[in-house]
Design an enzyme around this catalytic site. Structure first.
Site, mmCIF file in Angstrom:
data_model
loop_
_atom_site.group_PDB
_atom_site.id
_atom_site.type_symbol
_atom_site.label_atom_id
_atom_site.label_comp_id
_atom_site.label_asym_id
_atom_site.label_seq_id
_atom_site.Cartn_x
_atom_site.Cartn_y
_atom_site.Cartn_z
ATOM 1 N N GLN A 126 -8.103 120.456 15.249
ATOM 2 C CA GLN A 126 -7.343 119.644 15.582
ATOM 3 C C GLN A 126 -7.268 118.195 14.992
ATOM 4 O O GLN A 126 -6.662 116.845 15.359
ATOM 5 C CB GLN A 126 -7.184 119.787 16.797
ATOM 6 C CG GLN A 126 -6.370 121.164 17.473
ATOM 7 C CD GLN A 126 -6.815 120.996 19.012
ATOM 8 O OE1 GLN A 126 -6.668 120.534 19.332
ATOM 9 N NE2 GLN A 126 -6.219 122.781 19.728
ATOM 10 N N HIS A 170 -8.632 119.166 20.649
ATOM 11 C CA HIS A 170 -8.265 118.481 22.234
ATOM 12 C C HIS A 170 -8.661 116.476 21.451
ATOM 13 O O HIS A 170 -9.446 116.177 22.479
ATOM 14 C CB HIS A 170 -9.025 119.012 23.298
ATOM 15 C CG HIS A 170 -8.368 120.189 23.638
ATOM 16 N ND1 HIS A 170 -8.890 120.639 24.209
ATOM 17 C CD2 HIS A 170 -7.958 120.962 22.738
ATOM 18 C CE1 HIS A 170 -7.976 122.148 24.243
ATOM 19 N NE2 HIS A 170 -7.216 121.884 23.808
ATOM 20 N N GLU A 200 1.891 120.141 30.897
ATOM 21 C CA GLU A 200 2.621 118.822 31.837
ATOM 22 C C GLU A 200 3.148 117.803 31.463
ATOM 23 O O GLU A 200 2.567 117.112 30.339
ATOM 24 C CB GLU A 200 0.921 118.379 32.826
ATOM 25 C CG GLU A 200 0.917 119.947 33.644
ATOM 26 C CD GLU A 200 -0.987 119.339 33.916
ATOM 27 O OE1 GLU A 200 -1.463 120.318 34.570
ATOM 28 O OE2 GLU A 200 -0.747 118.078 34.418
ATOM 29 N N TYR A 254 -5.594 113.874 37.566
ATOM 30 C CA TYR A 254 -4.843 114.925 37.455
ATOM 31 C C TYR A 254 -5.155 116.148 37.634
ATOM 32 O O TYR A 254 -4.711 117.503 37.257
ATOM 33 C CB TYR A 254 -4.351 114.537 36.687
ATOM 34 C CG TYR A 254 -3.083 112.804 36.505
ATOM 35 C CD1 TYR A 254 -1.917 113.374 36.918
ATOM 36 C CD2 TYR A 254 -3.427 111.891 36.703
ATOM 37 C CE1 TYR A 254 -1.266 111.894 37.310
ATOM 38 C CE2 TYR A 254 -3.117 110.611 36.690
ATOM 39 C CZ TYR A 254 -1.942 111.126 37.338
ATOM 40 O OH TYR A 254 -1.057 110.147 37.582
ATOM 41 N N TYR A 278 -7.710 131.265 29.106
ATOM 42 C CA TYR A 278 -7.073 132.125 27.584
ATOM 43 C C TYR A 278 -7.271 133.525 27.903
ATOM 44 O O TYR A 278 -6.421 134.716 27.474
ATOM 45 C CB TYR A 278 -7.358 131.502 26.687
ATOM 46 C CG TYR A 278 -6.546 130.312 26.056
ATOM 47 C CD1 TYR A 278 -5.408 130.777 26.219
ATOM 48 C CD2 TYR A 278 -7.126 129.212 25.480
ATOM 49 C CE1 TYR A 278 -4.757 129.591 25.622
ATOM 50 C CE2 TYR A 278 -6.989 127.724 25.586
ATOM 51 C CZ TYR A 278 -5.547 127.784 25.471
ATOM 52 O OH TYR A 278 -4.620 127.133 25.242
#
Length: 375
Positions: A89, A155, A248, A258, A269
């Site tokens: 990513q 991430h 979210e 949060y 997963y």
């Protein structure tokens, strides 16, 4: 390979309808709108990630492998871009104009840099954009880094948003698929950070008394934030990927936790369950959640005139649902209004100077598209 700009319109392909909950835990179906747009392809790019609109026309688009493209009547590569650690990513990420861009010519970039022992982390930097036949970045300086650098290639988040008055820079810092750092106030992973435009911690942050990177933190307990934007009322919203379900949309408030990975509206997963937010009322629950997931990209609050009925609404780039998700927000209560299929994974969406929409498709040969109202 970059292709020349195409100026012909073609109709939007229709997709089959899908549905998702409109609030956390609500399984009611959502109506889907088709054929809302006339679509103009502007360029084809290699894994584009973010768009920034220049005030006098033209757009900047980042490509994950480490190129920055300037697209107006032609497609030009901008030189002076930092070396990036490309893979998974990671790579070149966000591009955002400085609030005083008209005067300073500064642009902000995020990217991934390598560290020691197979570690890496996100970086925020800024440079002056010099336009012309051979556009370039001058004087690139690093302002902020994820700390610590860790192994893996997921991430990073590394989205950037400036406050409406231009005095503060908010940065989304993902938890790098390590989960636990999101709850650790001694690191800046899994957080929304509130900084000055030079990358220093902003005065008055909720954990400033702890010093170090803790002084950067505005909120925590986040997973992988890929959307960060201020609404018309000045409130900051973030959009993050859940695990298996539980994407979210959150109103970001100072000092709040949060919940990740303690609670979630999705599960791991491998099928292991995660307690829901309802089990921990001391932790901030999402204002809106999606299961099945939409796998969101970036988002923009629409302010233009081309789509008059959409003014003030939130438009979300959907990777999983392959289109745009439109959300109305009343105070702190968001409601999904419609889905607009585009037949491709959409990484980013923004508004052009004329009120039309610009979106980029995800992946190799991802196109930059202009969306205008269908006639």
């Amino acid at each position: 390979m970059t292709k020349t700009i195409i100026r012909t319109f073609f109709p939007l392909a229709a997709l089959l309808a899908s549905c998702s909950p409109s609030v956390a835990g609500d399984r009611a179906p959502v109506a889907e709108t088709k054929g809302a747009f006339a679509v103009t392809p502007l360029a084809t790019l290699d894994a584009p990630w973010a768009i920034a609109v220049l005030p006098r026309g033209g757009v900047l688009v980042t490509e994950k492998a480490g190129k920055l493209k300037l697209i107006d009547s032609t497609v030009k590569e901008v030189t002076g871009v930092p070396k990036v650690d490309f893979g998974g990513q990671g790579g070149l990420g966000d591009v955002v104009l400085a609030p005083d861009y008209a005067k300073s010519g500064l642009v902000y970039l995020s990217w991934v840099e390598a560290g020691d022992n197979d570690t890496r982390g996100a970086v925020i930097g800024r440079a002056r954009l010099v336009l012309g036949d051979a556009p370039r970045l001058d004087g690139l300086e690093v302002l902020w880094r994820q700390a610590p650098k860790v192994t893996g290639r997921g991430h990073y988040s590394h989205r950037i948003a400036f406050s409406p008055d231009g005095k503060l820079m908010f940065v989304a810092s993902g938890e790098r698929q390590k989960m636990d750092p999101a709850q650790d106030l001694g690191v800046n992973l899994g957080k929304v950070l509130r900084l000055l435009p030079d990358g220093q911690p902003a005065p008055g942050n909720p954990f400033a008394d702890k010093g170090g990177v803790s002084a950067e933190i505005w909120s925590y307990g986040h997973r992988n934030i890929l959307g960060l934007a201020f609404g018309p009322d000045g409130q900051l919203w973030e959009l993050e990927h859940g695990p298996a379900g539980g994407d979210e949309l959150n109103l970001v408030e100072p000092g709040k936790n949060y919940g990740w990975p303690v609670v979630s509206e999705g599960d791991h997963y491998d099928g292991r369950s995660i307690p829901r937010h309802a089990t921990r009322p001391d932790l901030a629950a999402p204002n809106l959640a999606w299961t099945p997931m939409i796998a969101p990209g970036d988002m923009v609050f629409y302010r233009g005139k081309a789509f008059r009925d959409w003014r003030g609404q939130l438009l979300i780039a959907g990777l999983g649902n392959k289109g745009l998700v439109r959300v109305a927000i009343n105070g702190a209560k968001p409601t999904e209004i419609a889905r607009h299929p585009l037949d491709k994974r959409i990484r980013d969406v923004t508004e052009d100077n004329d009120g039309s929409l610009l979106v980029i498709e995800d992946g190799k040969d991802g196109r930059l598209l202009r969306l205008t109202p269908a006639r």
